[in-house]
Motif scaffolding. Structure first.
Motif, PDB file in Angstrom:
ATOM      1  N   TYR A  86      43.100 -53.500  56.173  1.00 35.82           N
ATOM      2  CA  TYR A  86      42.419 -53.154  57.428  1.00 35.82           C
ATOM      3  C   TYR A  86      40.903 -53.268  57.279  1.00 35.82           C
ATOM      4  CZ  TYR A  86      41.347 -50.768  61.837  1.00 35.82           C
ATOM      5  OH  TYR A  86      40.875 -50.455  63.085  1.00 35.82           O
ATOM      6  N   ARG A  87      40.362 -52.814  56.143  1.00 38.65           N
ATOM      7  CA  ARG A  87      38.914 -52.938  55.920  1.00 38.65           C
ATOM      8  C   ARG A  87      38.494 -54.415  56.000  1.00 38.65           C
ATOM      9  NH1 ARG A  87      35.561 -48.361  55.881  1.00 38.65           N
ATOM     10  NH2 ARG A  87      34.193 -49.461  54.453  1.00 38.65           N
ATOM     11  N   GLU A  88      39.378 -55.296  55.514  1.00 39.08           N
ATOM     12  CA  GLU A  88      39.053 -56.715  55.531  1.00 39.08           C
ATOM     13  C   GLU A  88      38.994 -57.269  56.959  1.00 39.08           C
ATOM     14  OE1 GLU A  88      41.155 -58.758  52.365  1.00 39.08           O
ATOM     15  OE2 GLU A  88      41.123 -60.568  53.624  1.00 39.08           O
ATOM     16  N   ILE A  89      39.970 -56.934  57.794  1.00 36.91           N
ATOM     17  CA  ILE A  89      39.954 -57.482  59.153  1.00 36.91           C
ATOM     18  C   ILE A  89      38.973 -56.734  60.060  1.00 36.91           C
ATOM     19  CG2 ILE A  89      42.297 -58.394  58.940  1.00 36.91           C
ATOM     20  CD1 ILE A  89      43.131 -56.387  61.100  1.00 36.91           C
ATOM     21  N   LEU A  90      38.549 -55.533  59.595  1.00 35.89           N
ATOM     22  CA  LEU A  90      37.533 -54.773  60.332  1.00 35.89           C
ATOM     23  C   LEU A  90      36.158 -55.424  60.170  1.00 35.89           C
ATOM     24  CD1 LEU A  90      37.183 -52.129  61.911  1.00 35.89           C
ATOM     25  CD2 LEU A  90      37.053 -50.926  59.712  1.00 35.89           C
ATOM     26  N   GLY A  91      35.827 -55.834  58.975  1.00 34.85           N
ATOM     27  CA  GLY A  91      34.529 -56.452  58.711  1.00 34.85           C
ATOM     28  C   GLY A  91      33.483 -55.419  58.318  1.00 34.85           C
ATOM     29  N   ALA A  92      32.296 -55.914  57.955  1.00 34.25           N
ATOM     30  CA  ALA A  92      31.220 -55.056  57.449  1.00 34.25           C
ATOM     31  C   ALA A  92      30.763 -54.053  58.502  1.00 34.25           C
ATOM     32  CB  ALA A  92      30.042 -55.921  57.005  1.00 34.25           C
ATOM     33  N   THR A  93      30.240 -52.903  58.015  1.00 34.82           N
ATOM     34  CA  THR A  93      29.780 -51.818  58.896  1.00 34.82           C
ATOM     35  C   THR A  93      28.787 -52.321  59.944  1.00 34.82           C
ATOM     36  OG1 THR A  93      29.991 -50.370  56.974  1.00 34.82           O
ATOM     37  CG2 THR A  93      28.810 -49.481  58.872  1.00 34.82           C
ATOM     38  N   ASN A  94      27.814 -53.102  59.489  1.00 37.35           N
ATOM     39  CA  ASN A  94      26.837 -53.695  60.405  1.00 37.35           C
ATOM     40  C   ASN A  94      27.389 -55.031  60.911  1.00 37.35           C
ATOM     41  OD1 ASN A  94      24.712 -54.929  61.682  1.00 37.35           O
ATOM     42  ND2 ASN A  94      23.184 -54.313  60.155  1.00 37.35           N
ATOM     43  N   PRO A  95      27.648 -55.130  62.219  1.00 34.41           N
ATOM     44  CA  PRO A  95      28.292 -56.364  62.729  1.00 34.41           C
ATOM     45  C   PRO A  95      27.495 -57.633  62.420  1.00 34.41           C
ATOM     46  CG  PRO A  95      27.542 -54.953  64.548  1.00 34.41           C
ATOM     47  CD  PRO A  95      27.412 -54.146  63.285  1.00 34.41           C
ATOM     48  N   GLU A  96      26.188 -57.476  62.189  1.00 32.93           N
ATOM     49  CA  GLU A  96      25.387 -58.659  61.828  1.00 32.93           C
ATOM     50  C   GLU A  96      25.825 -59.249  60.494  1.00 32.93           C
ATOM     51  OE1 GLU A  96      21.182 -57.942  62.006  1.00 32.93           O
ATOM     52  OE2 GLU A  96      21.310 -57.258  64.089  1.00 32.93           O
ATOM     53  N   ASN A  97      26.424 -58.398  59.660  1.00 30.36           N
ATOM     54  CA  ASN A  97      26.893 -58.859  58.343  1.00 30.36           C
ATOM     55  C   ASN A  97      28.396 -59.104  58.302  1.00 30.36           C
ATOM     56  OD1 ASN A  97      24.256 -58.389  57.453  1.00 30.36           O
ATOM     57  ND2 ASN A  97      24.721 -56.272  56.924  1.00 30.36           N
ATOM     58  N   ALA A  98      29.077 -58.894  59.418  1.00 35.14           N
ATOM     59  CA  ALA A  98      30.541 -59.010  59.428  1.00 35.14           C
ATOM     60  C   ALA A  98      30.961 -60.484  59.497  1.00 35.14           C
ATOM     61  CB  ALA A  98      31.110 -58.228  60.608  1.00 35.14           C
ATOM     62  N   ALA A  99      31.992 -60.804  58.722  1.00 35.69           N
ATOM     63  CA  ALA A  99      32.483 -62.186  58.673  1.00 35.69           C
ATOM     64  C   ALA A  99      33.076 -62.610  60.018  1.00 35.69           C
ATOM     65  CB  ALA A  99      33.527 -62.315  57.573  1.00 35.69           C
ATOM     66  N   ALA A 100      32.946 -63.897  60.313  1.00 37.15           N
ATOM     67  CA  ALA A 100      33.506 -64.452  61.547  1.00 37.15           C
ATOM     68  C   ALA A 100      34.996 -64.146  61.614  1.00 37.15           C
ATOM     69  CB  ALA A 100      33.272 -65.961  61.588  1.00 37.15           C
ATOM     70  N   GLY A 101      35.456 -63.793  62.810  1.00 39.78           N
ATOM     71  CA  GLY A 101      36.881 -63.521  63.003  1.00 39.78           C
ATOM     72  C   GLY A 101      37.269 -62.078  62.749  1.00 39.78           C
ATOM     73  N   THR A 102      36.347 -61.265  62.224  1.00 37.39           N
ATOM     74  CA  THR A 102      36.661 -59.844  62.023  1.00 37.39           C
ATOM     75  C   THR A 102      36.443 -59.079  63.334  1.00 37.39           C
ATOM     76  OG1 THR A 102      34.411 -59.326  61.279  1.00 37.39           O
ATOM     77  CG2 THR A 102      36.022 -59.896  59.573  1.00 37.39           C
ATOM     78  N   ILE A 103      37.061 -57.891  63.405  1.00 34.08           N
ATOM     79  CA  ILE A 103      36.963 -57.069  64.616  1.00 34.08           C
ATOM     80  C   ILE A 103      35.501 -56.750  64.917  1.00 34.08           C
ATOM     81  CG2 ILE A 103      37.452 -54.739  65.516  1.00 34.08           C
ATOM     82  CD1 ILE A 103      40.225 -54.962  64.069  1.00 34.08           C
ATOM     83  N   ARG A 104      34.757 -56.337  63.898  1.00 38.70           N
ATOM     84  CA  ARG A 104      33.355 -55.969  64.153  1.00 38.70           C
ATOM     85  C   ARG A 104      32.494 -57.177  64.494  1.00 38.70           C
ATOM     86  NH1 ARG A 104      33.036 -51.258  59.490  1.00 38.70           N
ATOM     87  NH2 ARG A 104      33.504 -49.475  60.851  1.00 38.70           N
ATOM     88  N   HIS A 105      32.750 -58.298  63.878  1.00 38.71           N
ATOM     89  CA  HIS A 105      31.994 -59.507  64.232  1.00 38.71           C
ATOM     90  C   HIS A 105      32.219 -59.860  65.697  1.00 38.71           C
ATOM     91  CE1 HIS A 105      31.537 -63.875  64.831  1.00 38.71           C
ATOM     92  NE2 HIS A 105      30.530 -63.764  64.005  1.00 38.71           N
ATOM     93  N   ASP A 106      33.474 -59.754  66.120  1.00 41.68           N
ATOM     94  CA  ASP A 106      33.823 -60.243  67.456  1.00 41.68           C
ATOM     95  C   ASP A 106      33.576 -59.224  68.571  1.00 41.68           C
ATOM     96  OD1 ASP A 106      34.572 -62.539  66.172  1.00 41.68           O
ATOM     97  OD2 ASP A 106      36.724 -62.209  66.341  1.00 41.68           O
ATOM     98  N   PHE A 107      33.627 -57.924  68.237  1.00 44.76           N
ATOM     99  CA  PHE A 107      33.557 -56.913  69.298  1.00 44.76           C
ATOM    100  C   PHE A 107      32.390 -55.937  69.193  1.00 44.76           C
ATOM    101  CE2 PHE A 107      38.397 -57.476  69.124  1.00 44.76           C
ATOM    102  CZ  PHE A 107      38.432 -58.347  70.208  1.00 44.76           C
ATOM    103  N   ALA A 108      31.861 -55.693  67.989  1.00 43.66           N
ATOM    104  CA  ALA A 108      30.876 -54.608  67.836  1.00 43.66           C
ATOM    105  C   ALA A 108      29.544 -54.963  68.481  1.00 43.66           C
ATOM    106  CB  ALA A 108      30.696 -54.285  66.364  1.00 43.66           C
ATOM    107  N   ILE A 109      28.845 -53.902  68.896  1.00 40.64           N
ATOM    108  CA  ILE A 109      27.560 -54.050  69.580  1.00 40.64           C
ATOM    109  C   ILE A 109      26.407 -53.794  68.611  1.00 40.64           C
ATOM    110  CG2 ILE A 109      26.087 -52.983  71.355  1.00 40.64           C
ATOM    111  CD1 ILE A 109      28.727 -52.241  72.844  1.00 40.64           C
ATOM    112  N   SER A 110      26.593 -52.857  67.689  1.00 31.93           N
ATOM    113  CA  SER A 110      25.518 -52.462  66.769  1.00 31.93           C
ATOM    114  C   SER A 110      26.134 -51.720  65.584  1.00 31.93           C
ATOM    115  CB  SER A 110      24.544 -51.521  67.490  1.00 31.93           C
ATOM    116  OG  SER A 110      25.212 -50.308  67.823  1.00 31.93           O
ATOM    117  N   MET A 111      25.283 -51.320  64.661  1.00 32.23           N
ATOM    118  CA  MET A 111      25.707 -50.554  63.478  1.00 32.23           C
ATOM    119  C   MET A 111      26.442 -49.273  63.888  1.00 32.23           C
ATOM    120  SD  MET A 111      25.057 -50.478  60.081  1.00 32.23           S
ATOM    121  CE  MET A 111      24.742 -49.371  58.730  1.00 32.23           C
ATOM    122  N   SER A 112      25.991 -48.610  64.949  1.00 37.87           N
ATOM    123  CA  SER A 112      26.690 -47.385  65.344  1.00 37.87           C
ATOM    124  C   SER A 112      27.844 -47.689  66.293  1.00 37.87           C
ATOM    125  CB  SER A 112      25.730 -46.368  65.947  1.00 37.87           C
ATOM    126  OG  SER A 112      24.936 -46.972  66.916  1.00 37.87           O
TER     127      SER A 112
END
Ligand code: RTP
Ligand code: MG
Length: 141
Positions: A86-112
């Motif tokens: 799950y951590r892998e498909i979630l992506g990095a905490t900061n969406p700017e650092n999240a890998a393409a295709g991860t939940i945070r890369h695709d949906f997150a707005i900001s670090m918080s």
């Protein structure tokens, strides 16, 4: 690898933007079974207890304020190697650092406003699940 359970939260920014279904579709497509799920609004006490490891950090109060700002979906997810997976498909905490295709890369707005939470270790998963789910509320299969 062992079948594990992990704890997930679909955070207020994702619930507010009607992304519950989109995130759950990704989880199910990735092989997770949703064995526990509820829509709740956390109390300040629940959020402080949940994020106790961050107590005292500069972002703690704003994190608690954000996590109590609206409804969230709390979930228990089951899969082989669920915690790391799950951590892998979630992506990095900061969406700017999240890998393409991860939940945070695709949906997150900001670090918080980073859309979802996943437990970071077996000990965290056990503690976090117990914060929100009694054993009778988990439909293990
Ligand atoms: P989470 O617990 O929510 O799944 O996030 P995480 O493991 O990826 O990150 P963690 O270090 O546990 O941080 C919890 C949440 O606090 C906010 N945060 N802000 N420096 C900062 O401003 C900062 N660091 C962390 C993020 O919203 C993160 O999700
Ligand atoms: Mg964390």
């Amino acid at each position: 690898m062992a079948i594990e359970q992990t704890f997930s939260i679909i955070k207020p920014d994702a619930v507010e933007r009607n992304l519950i279904g989109a995130i759950n579709a990704r989880l199910e497509a990735a092989g997770f079974v949703i064995v526990g799920m509820r829509l709740i609004q956390m109390t300040v006490e629940q959020a402080q207890n949940f994020y106790a490891e961050h107590d005292g950090k500069p972002f703690f109060d704003s994190l608690v304020e954000y996590m109590t700002s609206g409804p969230v979906v709390v979930q228990v997810l089951q899969a082989e190697n669920a915690i790391a997976k799950y951590r892998e498909i979630l992506g990095a905490t900061n969406p700017e650092n999240a890998a393409a295709g991860t939940i945070r890369h695709d949906f997150a707005i900001s670090m918080s406003k980073n859309s979802a939470h996943g437990s970071d270790s077996p000990a965290s998963a056990e503690r976090e699940i117990a914060c929100f789910f009694g054993e009778s509320k988990i439909f293990t299969r």
